[in-house]
Design an enzyme around this catalytic site. Structure first.
Site, PDB file in Angstrom:
ATOM      1  N   ASP A 279     -69.947  44.597 -50.394  1.00  0.00           N
ATOM      2  CA  ASP A 279     -68.816  44.455 -51.299  1.00  0.00           C
ATOM      3  C   ASP A 279     -68.019  43.232 -50.830  1.00  0.00           C
ATOM      4  O   ASP A 279     -68.204  42.733 -49.720  1.00  0.00           O
ATOM      5  CB  ASP A 279     -67.956  45.730 -51.316  1.00  0.00           C
ATOM      6  CG  ASP A 279     -67.071  45.798 -52.564  1.00  0.00           C
ATOM      7  OD1 ASP A 279     -66.879  44.749 -53.239  1.00  0.00           O
ATOM      8  OD2 ASP A 279     -66.547  46.886 -52.881  1.00  0.00           O
TER       9      ASP A 279
HETATM   10  C1  NOJ Z   1     -64.661  44.642 -55.164  1.00  0.00           C
HETATM   11  C2  NOJ Z   1     -65.145  45.867 -55.869  1.00  0.00           C
HETATM   12  O1  NOJ Z   1     -65.027  46.983 -55.006  1.00  0.00           O
HETATM   13  C3  NOJ Z   1     -66.574  45.742 -56.362  1.00  0.00           C
HETATM   14  O2  NOJ Z   1     -66.883  46.872 -57.128  1.00  0.00           O
HETATM   15  C4  NOJ Z   1     -66.734  44.481 -57.147  1.00  0.00           C
HETATM   16  O3  NOJ Z   1     -68.054  44.382 -57.646  1.00  0.00           O
HETATM   17  C5  NOJ Z   1     -66.391  43.298 -56.270  1.00  0.00           C
HETATM   18  N1  NOJ Z   1     -65.005  43.412 -55.824  1.00  0.00           N
HETATM   19  C6  NOJ Z   1     -66.573  41.956 -56.966  1.00  0.00           C
HETATM   20  O4  NOJ Z   1     -65.596  41.790 -57.914  1.00  0.00           O
END
Ligand code: NOJ
Length: 865
Positions: A279
């Site tokens: 993530d």
């Molecule tokens: C953080 C989020 O938790 C995740 O779900 C997302 O895909 C990423 N940011 C990218 O935006």
């Protein structure tokens, strides 16, 4: 160090007590991809491709180029020598984030509420097509974590349901749809990502808590297998190309450096063949995370916007200086390229034709550093006719919770309709007026955060109802709306004249990087937002035909009013996306007979759901601890266990017709069909090493590549590794810190519960067939959702667990025989001691009906062992 299964079993008794914190045992080495099953062709092609790459080129596939350095929310480097541009990762779960001329689909929670596998698949295809044609390689969804342990968890709506089977089925169908359209899906967030509070320490400082580490989700082995891992198993069986590891820690080891969850569970036991990406900002170490099973660093930088990376050049160096075995980098690259070939990226690819960072047609291509002016938004329309499926999912997911005296459907003979509540109308700032939908203005049709898309338009309930009423009455109906939730006097005046008052209320939630009205992603409570209770009270005091429509991300408290006699109907419409108003009028006026079923429980109080969110640090300045003491007992399993009567139970929903269930029959399948369950034994092959070993000079920065400021590259600036690293601590660490066995590429013992994508293949064999008859006893055609629950019978087991369901359409007076099966996995428990699934000796029972508490049919399950 590698643990034998019994040592692991002992170590996974992981919930903290007063003296010790939960512990995640090490598990090394990271299993290498084998290309088993459906992956074989893609694997062969990936191996061939990767074998021709230099070390730095392989590394370039694993590391993002940095936050806001390219068009997508994350982009890896490419292989310029071969004309391959970097891979684009883009959000995701309900449509393309940060784009234009795209659709805004209903949220995952609505897909769950429709209980319709075909619709889930079709939505997956439609979303995949849109992402594909905007140049996205990996669509960052669907979501099975959060699963929904907490009803007030901020991101539950991005996923499907707190029930692992319902979520698992919807994950699988969505993934198949997306990947059939030619984009790589990403099952996220792995694992235990159940709340927004404290998911990242930096974010927590923003709301006043100085913690040094992310929250730890402390999950015991049985709960992990029987609940949280379950939908990921289905995702892997559906062939998902990537998995995103989560921000939180699991048993005090970070999700993206957790050798137990990534190496053991995901790649060892479940045989996951695709790649694991971090993530955004969940990557906290270099070699450590690589050896623990991470394959791709997103968006590449140490923290978003920094010019440094744990990987990139540093990963190249770690191989060249002998810290990391090259086979591990080979495996990362092969996993990434296998996913790429598996979904046909080589056939479908187009470069990204939009920018996440501006809606301007022309702007900087490298937004972070304002370099390279050019056309960044081609404004390609990818919507097609997706509005139709959006409208259909919206109405098919509508749950009719109450309908007294046939208040619904409306007849078009209403003379005076009052529409009351801000949730009926538009956002005064425009449907996309708040970034990432970080506000609750006007009607609610998606939550907030990265799981959002820009709307192409948003049909409000007010607009759709007014159009419908006027069209059918030739302009003769009086229709008025009050959308200021504090204008109670005006609402009362309208309600008292109306033959129907349609009241709109909502409750919103989202991702932790945005705070809306004091809600840090997670909700502060389960009450309605913006004076909603008073709006309902006002309407119902003045109109004895008040119909309440709720748009919410999950359950809200309705105890105070749901049984009020003047409230004749209650509808939960969830988060229906761009066609919200149209989907609703189809149900209100009976063109669509509602068949949605609530995918979560509606309790009387928040307490009924079990433990609260962790909203205050409980471990000093160290990682807050969330002990998952509720085990597998979340949502309806908790209500059953504590013998608590909900208001509306999981799986419940009314129709404009009625259904009866009869004639259950359980048949054990012939032993030839059943097969014997064999624990997997033996060893893997040794780790393949591809191409020739790299030398330092092979990986120097190539000529002719323009260097963008702060951009993360994989190459070396000089043959002096220390100088190329730029790390002041370079060489300070000896290799002694490497976990035992982590670099060992020799054949490894296979886990007993492993064997194919998703686990031991014997788990997925059908052991029983169950049939039941469903009859439409009413007067209109309608959809019913037969639901099969199972009591596993053990002392520690839930009263019942959902195992199968379908959505069927039946004409009045007609019957249908529903046939379904139960697999070995369905009737097994996870046995911590043997680290395998076993069918316990307890008497098991199946139940069939149309909600978790309306189960008129039951039968004992005959033993098959
Ligand atoms: C953080 C989020 O938790 C995740 O779900 C997302 O895909 C990423 N940011 C990218 O935006």
């Amino acid at each position: 160090m590698k643990f034998a299964w019994f040592e692991v079993a002992a170590l996974t008794a992981s919930v903290a007590n007063a003296n010790s914190l939960a512990y995640s045992p090490p598990y090394y080495p990271s299993p290498w991809m084998t290309g088993e099953g459906d992956w074989s062709e893609a694997y062969t092609r990936a191996v061939e491709f990767v074998s021709n790459l230099t070390l730095a080129e392989k590394v370039n596939l694993t590391t993002g180029s940095g936050w806001m350095q390219e068009s997508c929310v994350g982009e890896t480097g490419g292989i310029p020598r071969l004309g391959m541009w970097g891979m684009c990762m883009q959000d995701a779960p309900l449509g393309i984030r940060f784009s234009d001329y795209n659709s805004a689909f209903p949220a995952g929670v609505n897909v769950a509420a429709a209980w319709d596998k075909r619709l889930a698949y079709q939505r997956g295809v439609a979303m995949g097509e849109e992402h594909r044609d905007k140049g996205v390689d990996v669509q960052l969804g669907p979501v099975a974590g959060p699963l929904g342990k907490f009803p007030d968890g901020g991101r539950n709506w991005e996923g499907f349901s707190p029930d692992p089977v319902l979520t698992g089925v919807m994950m699988a169908e969505t993934i198949k749809g997306m990947q059939d359209a030619g984009v790589i899906a990403c099952a996220k967030h792995f694992i235990g990502n159940e709340q927004e509070h404290f998911r990242q320490s930096g974010e927590a400082q923003g709301y006043g808590y100085n913690i040094s580490q992310s929250l730890s989700s402390n999950i015991d082995d049985k709960t992990m297998h029987e609940l949280y891992l379950w939908p990921f198993v289905d995702s892997i069986r559906a062939g998902v190309g990537s998995v995103m590891c989560s921000y939180n820690q699991i048993n005090n080891s970070y999700g993206c450096a957790n050798s137990y969850s990534l190496n053991k569970l995901l790649k060892g036991e479940l045989g996951f063949q695709g790649f694991v990406m971090s993530d955004w900002g969940a990557h906290h170490s270099g070699v450590e995370s690589a050896l623990a099973g991470l394959d791709m660093s997103m968006p590449g930088d140490v923290i978003l916007g920094s010019p440094y990376s744990y990987w990139g050049t540093n990963l190249t160096i770690s191989v060249l200086n002998g810290t990391m075995p090259e086979w591990r980098v080979d495996d990362m690259a092969v996993r990434i390229m296998s996913a790429y070939y598996k979904v046909g990226r080589d056939r479908f690819r187009t470069p990204p034709n939009f920018s996440s960072w501006t809606r301007d047609e022309y702007n900087f291509q490298h937004s972070m550093v304002s370099e390279d002016w050019g056309k960044v938004n081609e404004r390609v329309n990818v919507q097609r006719d997706h509005a139709q499926i959006i409208r259909k999912i919206g109405s098919d997911s509508t749950v009719l919770l109450k309908n007294k005296g046939g208040a619904l459907p409306l007849t078009h003979n209403e003379k005076f309709i009052s529409i009351l509540g801000e949730d009926a109308g538009s956002n005064a700032h425009g449907a996309n007026g708040c970034d990432d939908r970080g506000c609750d203005n006007g009607t609610l049709a998606m939550g907030w955060g990265s799981g959002t898309a820009n709307y192409p338009y948003l049909i409000t309930p007010e607009q759709a109802i007014q159009n419908e009423a006027l069209e059918y009455s030739n302009g003769q109906t009086n229709v008025f709306a009050v959308t200021d939730n504090w204008a109670l006097t005006q609402m009362a005046a309208l309600a008292s004249q109306a033959d129907v008052a349609l009241v709109f209320v909502n409750a919103d939630s989202g991702e932790g990087f945005i705070n809306v009205d004091g809600n840090e992603g997670d909700r502060k409570n389960l009450t309605l937002w913006k004076n909603g209770e008073e709006v309902i009270k006002t309407a119902s005091q003045h109109c004895n035909n008040t119909i309440v429509v709720i748009h919410s991300t999950s359950a809200v408290l309705i105890s105070d009013w749901y049984d009020n006699d003047n409230i004749t109907a209650i509808i939960w419409a969830g988060l229906p996306g761009q066609e919200s108003g149209h989907s609703l009028v189809d149900v209100l006026y009976g063109r669509i007979n509602p068949g949605g079923k609530t995918p979560f429980t509606w309790g009387k109080t928040r307490k009924d759901y079990g433990p609260p969110l962790v909203t205050v640090p409980n471990n000093g300045a160290d990682a807050p601890q969330d002990n998952f003491e509720d085990g597998v007992f979340i949502d309806y399993r908790r209500f059953d266990k504590d013998n608590i009567e909900p208001i509306y139970e999981f799986g419940y929903g009314l129709s404009y017709t009625k259904f009866a269930f009869s004639d259950i029959k359980v048949t054990p399948l012939a032993s030839s069909q059943r097969g014997e369950y064999k624990a997997t034994t033996g060893k893997s092959q040794k780790a393949p090493v591809l191409g020739e070993p790299s030398t330092v000079s092979d990986n120097l920065f190539p000529e002719g590549i323009k260097r963008v400021r702060q951009y993360l590259y994989p190459w070396l600036n000089s043959t002096d590794l220390r100088a190329s690293s730029g790390d002041p601590d370079y060489g300070m660490d000896s290799k002694d810190y490497l976990p035992e066995g982590a670099t060992d590429g020799s054949p490894q013992d296979l886990l007993p519960s492993s064997g194919s994508s998703g686990g031991n293949p014997g788990l997925f064999e059908d052991l029983y067939q169950v049939t039941a008859t469903i009859t439409n006893t009413g007067s209109v055609t309608g959809d019913e959702v037969p639901q099969l629950y199972l009591s596993l019978g053990g002392n520690d087991d839930p009263t019942k667990v959902l195992r199968q369901f379908d959505r069927v359409t039946i004409a009045p007076g007609q019957s249908l025989q529903w046939t379904t099966t139960l697999t070995r996995r369905d009737v097994s428990n996870w046995d911590v001691a043997s680290q395998n699934w076993v069918i316990s000796g307890a008497q098991k029972k199946v139940y069939v009906g149309n909600s978790s508490r309306k189960l008129p049919l039951s039968a004992d399950l005959p033993s098959v062992e």
